[in-house]
Design an enzyme around this catalytic site. Structure first.
Site, PDB file in Angstrom:
ATOM      1  N   ARG A 166      43.297  98.365  44.040  1.00 45.10           N
ATOM      2  CA  ARG A 166      43.762  99.528  43.267  1.00 45.10           C
ATOM      3  C   ARG A 166      44.979  99.132  42.422  1.00 45.10           C
ATOM      4  NH1 ARG A 166      44.904 104.926  46.320  1.00 45.10           N
ATOM      5  NH2 ARG A 166      46.737 103.699  46.895  1.00 45.10           N
ATOM      6  N   PHE A 181      40.835 112.210  51.108  1.00 42.07           N
ATOM      7  CA  PHE A 181      41.762 111.416  51.903  1.00 42.07           C
ATOM      8  C   PHE A 181      41.644 111.893  53.352  1.00 42.07           C
ATOM      9  CE2 PHE A 181      45.968 110.340  53.611  1.00 42.07           C
ATOM     10  CZ  PHE A 181      46.064 109.005  53.211  1.00 42.07           C
ATOM     11  N   TYR A 223      56.081 111.551  45.865  1.00 45.40           N
ATOM     12  CA  TYR A 223      56.551 110.161  45.899  1.00 45.40           C
ATOM     13  C   TYR A 223      55.667 109.215  45.106  1.00 45.40           C
ATOM     14  CZ  TYR A 223      53.391 110.431  49.962  1.00 45.40           C
ATOM     15  OH  TYR A 223      52.325 110.682  50.803  1.00 45.40           O
ATOM     16  N   LYS A 224      54.621 109.715  44.464  1.00 44.57           N
ATOM     17  CA  LYS A 224      53.769 108.860  43.638  1.00 44.57           C
ATOM     18  C   LYS A 224      54.241 108.941  42.181  1.00 44.57           C
ATOM     19  CE  LYS A 224      49.839 109.690  46.762  1.00 44.57           C
ATOM     20  NZ  LYS A 224      49.966 108.487  47.589  1.00 44.57           N
ATOM     21  N   ASP A 267      44.198 119.439  46.037  1.00 43.99           N
ATOM     22  CA  ASP A 267      45.161 118.394  46.394  1.00 43.99           C
ATOM     23  C   ASP A 267      45.445 117.595  45.127  1.00 43.99           C
ATOM     24  OD1 ASP A 267      46.379 115.976  47.161  1.00 43.99           O
ATOM     25  OD2 ASP A 267      45.442 116.010  49.134  1.00 43.99           O
TER      26      ASP A 267
END
Length: 417
Positions: free
Chosen positions: A388, A145, A239-240, A214
């Site tokens: 996605r 990322f 938050y995922k 990560d």
């Protein structure tokens, strides 16, 4: 697209019997799903298939009531007393201990606070310092990322190291006597490819380097095994798949064996051994508390804590089993429904190489996703051509997967190729 990405052509011709069979199978699979009862614990509407939990998890339905109490009673009535009486001060470590079993860590090794980016900076700089003299390179996942790469470059400038971009598949072979640390994503955010955390970690440690992982796209979706696999440092967002809410605080894992020597590049009064002494000299606290910096964001912190209640009684192994079954079934439905040649699967078919999302390459992807969302299937995209779909097993079912694939087929039929 990276050279490690698997691309599989998919597509087929739908017929009424095939559609009916897949829809019936979905209902049967949902009826047998032992995790299905957890769906009612989330605020979801029947008209939407929500497949974007890999960007923002759904709201656990009990969180608003908890936050109303935090705001009206703990803040509104107790005010400053809540730092002690409501446990605000110890929230970063307490909530870290609740996340620990989800990622395979013993208590006392995770502290919650700050953003993922800030924690990546802490971890990479600390890893470079822990590695000692004579090691001047930091390996970085070449498919990472973007922010992780930006942060790693800054950390390298600060510590006098150089960045070496390496594809995750080549990470083990790239580690050598000059390697201080490696920053690797457990799951690729574009493709959903799961990287070999046990193997890469073992290779790095054999080379005398530290492994920094990560976990943003794996924590809460599959077993991680931080302690079991000897990971040195790890970071992740909440938050995922952990459903902590937009911008909820991230976390930092520091293996117990490194805590005494962990040297944070961001020492703050919250990580001082005696924070209320207010002395000019800094003396680091013991344990994972060293990962704290400034005053924690209590409102989002306590929303996260409440959200973690949905994990009570849930085994991460069961979540993983359902995740694989869901993504298998979704891809099967895509092959059956979607016109041939309109999409290609970029998420690996092999279970050992797949996270909890299905990524499809598709021409005109932005328009396709916009129309999917308009028709009630919420995923997201990564330009230029990747659709996605994130599968959060606590609230996504097999009927959702079937419906998403069927509507995708309809959209692709209606839109020009």
């Amino acid at each position: 697209m990276s050279e490690t990405t698997t691309v599989t052509e998919t597509g087929g011709t739908s017929d009424p019997l095939g559609d009916e069979t897949l829809a019936q199978r979905a209902l049967a699979l949902d009826a047998a799903d032992e995790l299905g009862e957890h769906r009612e614990r989330f605020a979801l509407d029947a008209g939407t298939v929500y497949l974007d939990g890999n960007s923002l998890g759904a709201l656990p339905a009990h969180v608003p009531a908890r936050m109303a109490d935090v705001i009206t009673r703990e803040w509104g009535e107790l005010r400053i007393r809540s730092w002690d009486e409501s446990g605000w001060w110890t929230a970063p470590e307490r909530i870290g201990d609740r996340i620990a079993p989800i990622v395979g860590a013993a208590p006392g090794q995770i502290v919650v606070g700050d953003s993922t980016s800030v924690n990546v900076f802490k971890a990479v700089v600390a890893a470079a310092r822990l590695a000692g003299e004579g090691r001047d390179e930091i390996l970085v996942d070449a498919t990472t990322f973007p922010t992780d790469g930006y942060i790693a470059e800054s950390a390298a400038r600060m510590t006098g190291h150089r960045i070496v971009p390496v594809a995750p598949a080549g990470m083990a072979g790239a580690a050598g006597p000059r390697t201080a640390a490696a920053l690797v994503n457990h799951v690729d955010y574009r493709t959903g490819r799961l990287h070999d955390l046990p193997g890469i970690t073992a290779a790095l440690r054999a080379a005398g380097a530290l492994a920094v992982w990560d976990l943003c796209h794996s924590a809460g979706a599959l077993p991680v095994g931080l302690d079991a696999h000897g990971v040195d440092l790890a970071v992740g967002c909440t938050y995922k798949y952990l459903n902590g809410g937009p911008g909820s605080p991230a976390y930092l894992y520091v293996a117990e064996r490194h805590q005494a020597a962990f040297d944070s590049p961001l020492p703050g009064w919250n990580s001082h051994s005696d924070p209320f002494a207010m002395t000019p000299g800094y003396e680091a606290a013991a344990g994972a508390v060293r990962g704290r910096v400034g005053t924690p964001d209590i409102l989002s912190m306590l929303a996260l804590e409440a959200a973690l209640d949905v994990w009570d009684g849930v085994a991460i192994e069961d979540v993983r089993a359902k995740s694989l079954a869901l993504t298998d079934f979704f891809l099967e439905c895509v092959r059956a429904y979607v016109p041939e040649g309109r999409v290609a699967t970029v998420t690996p078919e092999a279970h050992g190489e797949r996270g909890s999302q299905a990524a499809l390459s598709c021409a005109n992807a932005p328009a396709v996703m916009a129309e999917l969302i308009r028709r009630g299937v919420v995923g997201d995209l990564r330009r230029p051509d990747v659709l996605r779909f994130g599968f959060t097993p606590l609230y996504v079912g097999f009927a959702d997967a079937e419906r998403a694939a069927r509507i995708l087929s309809e959209v692709l039929t209606d839109l020009p190729a």
